[in-house]
Enzyme design. Structure first.
Site, mmCIF file in Angstrom:
data_model
loop_
_atom_site.group_PDB
_atom_site.id
_atom_site.type_symbol
_atom_site.label_atom_id
_atom_site.label_comp_id
_atom_site.label_asym_id
_atom_site.label_seq_id
_atom_site.Cartn_x
_atom_site.Cartn_y
_atom_site.Cartn_z
ATOM 1 C CG HIS A 1 3.302 3.212 -7.524
ATOM 2 N ND1 HIS A 1 3.569 3.505 -6.368
ATOM 3 C CD2 HIS A 1 4.261 2.088 -7.567
ATOM 4 C CE1 HIS A 1 4.222 2.660 -5.698
ATOM 5 N NE2 HIS A 1 4.764 1.715 -6.535
ATOM 6 C CE LYS B 1 0.994 -0.927 -5.454
ATOM 7 N NZ LYS B 1 1.642 0.293 -6.134
ATOM 8 C CG HIS C 1 4.918 -3.072 -0.996
ATOM 9 N ND1 HIS C 1 3.592 -2.765 -1.440
ATOM 10 C CD2 HIS C 1 5.921 -2.952 -1.992
ATOM 11 C CE1 HIS C 1 4.029 -2.338 -2.728
ATOM 12 N NE2 HIS C 1 5.313 -2.653 -3.045
ATOM 13 C CE LYS D 1 4.785 1.835 -1.669
ATOM 14 N NZ LYS D 1 4.516 0.548 -1.687
#
Length: 612
Positions: free
Chosen positions: A280, A282, A498, A500
């Site tokens: 996950h 990025k 989107h 976090k």
């Protein structure tokens, strides 16, 4: 257990297991709103901000006395893939009384959508490779649509909404940036120009404005390779790119097939040895003729994540090359960012990354003022427990923050796009080990409040917010922590978050004790969970973020920037991406749940949500 409410009838698995395991549910319609668009609706089915605070009444889900036939049950993975397959056919709500209950299809995208083969709730929606979908029964001639090559995904505003960006959407000169924190939001189409001033699009990041690119690495969860290649400027479009991913089997084959027209692209598959983990992380590593740069962000490498969603990033400075003959410890920052980045890359145990590890050692990263917070899959004991996940965050807060008078009144705010299974009550993980991490300030440990921001009314972007009814049903206690997403100060109230972020704010919300932007959603898979009587830390997924602590900026706290747009390079305020204080759910608000229908009223664009 089943449910019947305004969302329709849904059957829930009776499993009480609080691990991230596959669950069962039913599906209804085979029409689904596209996940790409992110404009919010005016209904009160809410995303939320998570706030550690005394909880209020939990949202109730009414039970339904009867179950559908067993033959209608499918696994969550199957249901997600089926829903994703059909979500490109949006459903419009008809306001005419004569058309009540009827739906009409809008423009569909030629490429489908699928979820990762993980059943953990902590992931994003995955885009399937164009032209490599499983065989299906062909549609009848009456419903068959002409395939449009390279078309953009559906939007509530129509095709031209994506295609005709304004002249000033992409930067033509170096933009005014907040170099103090190097924290930026992405650009969002349709906003007043000032709210994109100082925000960055991927095309801006990869442009010659920031360096003459020689080679790059793209770490991510979702990829649309053809689109990604087009974001590089023409003069850099054939420069070598290494893609680090976590896809396996069919998903990996689809990814490789996407890259066939691009011989300059290579792959590195991240090892996922623990079930239900995902890659996950990025991150971009950009190697220029002039130096080297690291970017840690929240956006997938797909078109939809860069136009109508709220995303964030830390964009590192241009790191210069060290003089020849420099020592192995040269170029280190006060936050040990270089050491921690090399440690994170080494955790992949991948030959493809070895040349980058050696390359980074040759550069001076001493300007970095953020701490790296990563997760890598594994079971860790002893001192290694503090290397990854939330214990890594706890260690950093313990070592680099100071106690604050009255800190028990300083809430922690967590804001994310997905929620995993955390147990039948809050003590299982959230208010136990994770809250202990979030409440650490130096040598003190206080009991304080937690705020959760989780979205409501997010159609038609709900496919990117995979909080399932199966998980929600098991943890109704969590919903009492939820707060609304509202971002008027950044112009992004209707740009689905989107991003976090986690932070600790003063009681009046004018100061921050620390701030974290990360890929990690609220899940044990992302943050890790203690095992074996707290002697072992188990982490399922790869995640990466950066932690801001005031001491690294010669401050005691960060002042909150009340009006972060347009961006000013001289501002000392931290640009929090949403409004403070957060607003708690009203009695009518319900958290967004992505696999139940919302068909009683349309959103602001006339869409309803009917997952398949």
């Amino acid at each position: 257990m089943s449910q019947d409410s305004q969302h329709g009838k849904w059957t829930i698995s009776s499993s009480d297991d609080d691990e991230d395991l596959p669950l069962s549910g039913t599906t209804t319609s085979n029409r689904h709103q596209p996940a790409e668009s992110n404009q919010g609706s005016h209904r009160s089915t809410s995303p939320a901000i998570l706030k550690l605070e005394p909880p209020s009444a939990a949202v109730e889900v009414k039970p339904e006395p009867t179950k559908p036939p067993v033959s209608s049950l499918v696994t969550v993975s199957e249901a997600r893939q089926s829903a994703a397959k059909n979500q490109v056919n949006p459903v419009k709500y008809e306001t005419s009384p004569s058309l009540a209950g009827k739906r009409k299809k809008e423009i569909s995208d030629s490429s489908g959508w699928a979820l990762s083969d993980s059943d953990d709730d902590g992931g994003d929606v995955k885009k399937k490779s164009p032209g490599n979908e499983p065989n299906r029964t062909p549609p009848s001639p009456k419903t068959k649509k002409t395939k449009v090559a390279n078309e953009r995904p559906p939007s509530p505003h129509g095709r031209l909404y994506y295609i005709d960006e304004p002249e000033d959407f992409f930067e033509s000169s170096i933009p005014c940036l907040n170099d103090a924190y190097r924290f930026y939001l992405n650009k969002v189409t349709g906003l007043d120009r000032k709210y994109n001033s100082g925000a960055l699009h991927i095309r801006d990041i990869l442009s010659p404005l920031f360096g003459t690119l020689k080679e790059s690495v793209q770490f991510n969860y979702c990829f649309d390779i053809a689109w990604m290649v087009k974001q590089y400027p023409p003069e850099f479009r054939d420069r070598p790119v290494l893609i680090v991913h976590g896809d396996k089997r069919e998903a990996k084959a689809r990814l490789v097939q996407q890259a066939q027209p691009f011989p300059h692209i290579r792959f590195c598959q991240a090892k996922l040895d623990i079930a239900f983990g995902t890659h996950h992380t990025k991150m971009m590593l950009l190697w220029y003729e002039e130096g080297f740069r690291v970017i840690i962000l929240t956006s997938n490498l797909i078109r939809a994540d860069w136009y109508q969603k709220t995303q964030g990033m830390w964009m590192g400075p241009l790191f210069p090359r060290l003089p020849k003959g420099s020592s192995a410890s040269a170029g280190e920052s006060p936050t040990f960012f270089k050491r921690d980045l090399l440690d994170y890359l080494a955790s992949y145990r991948a030959p493809e990354l070895e040349e980058w590890i050696q390359r980074i050692k040759e550069y001076d990263l001493s300007e970095t003022r953020v701490h790296l917070v990563g997760s890598t899959p594994g079971r860790y004991v002893g001192s290694d427990m503090e290397r990854w996940g939330h214990l890594r965050l706890r260690k950093l807060l313990y070592d680099h923050t100071e106690p604050i008078p009255g800190e028990e009144r300083w809430p922690v705010i967590g804001q994310f796009s997905s929620i995993g299974s955390m147990g039948l009550d809050k003590t299982k993980w959230l208010a136990g080990e994770f809250q202990r991490t979030l409440t650490t300030l130096g040598k003190s440990l206080t009991v304080m409040c937690l705020v959760v921001i989780y979205i409501f009314s997010c159609r038609p972007a709900g496919g990117s917010l995979p909080y399932s009814i199966q998980t929600a049903q098991k943890q109704l206690w969590l919903h009492s922590y939820f707060h609304r997403w509202k971002a008027n100060t950044t112009g992004r109230s209707h740009a689905m978050p989107h991003i976090k972020t986690y932070m600790r704010a003063s009681p009046d919300f004018t100061q921050l004790a620390w701030f974290l932007v990360t890929s990690a959603n609220l899940s044990k898979a992302a943050w890790g969970a203690l095992e074996k009587n707290n002697t072992q830390m188990m982490v399922r997924s790869y995640e990466l973020g950066v932690l801001y602590v005031p001491s690294a900026f010669n401050m005691t706290t960060f002042p909150v920037h009340k009006n972060p747009f347009p961006v000013s390079s001289s501002s000392s305020g931290f640009p929090v991406p949403f409004d403070l204080p957060p607003s708690s759910y009203s009695a009518k608000d319900q958290p967004w749940i992505w696999n139940i229908p919302y068909s009683q009223a349309p959103d602001r664009h006339g869409n309803i949500w009917v997952p398949s």
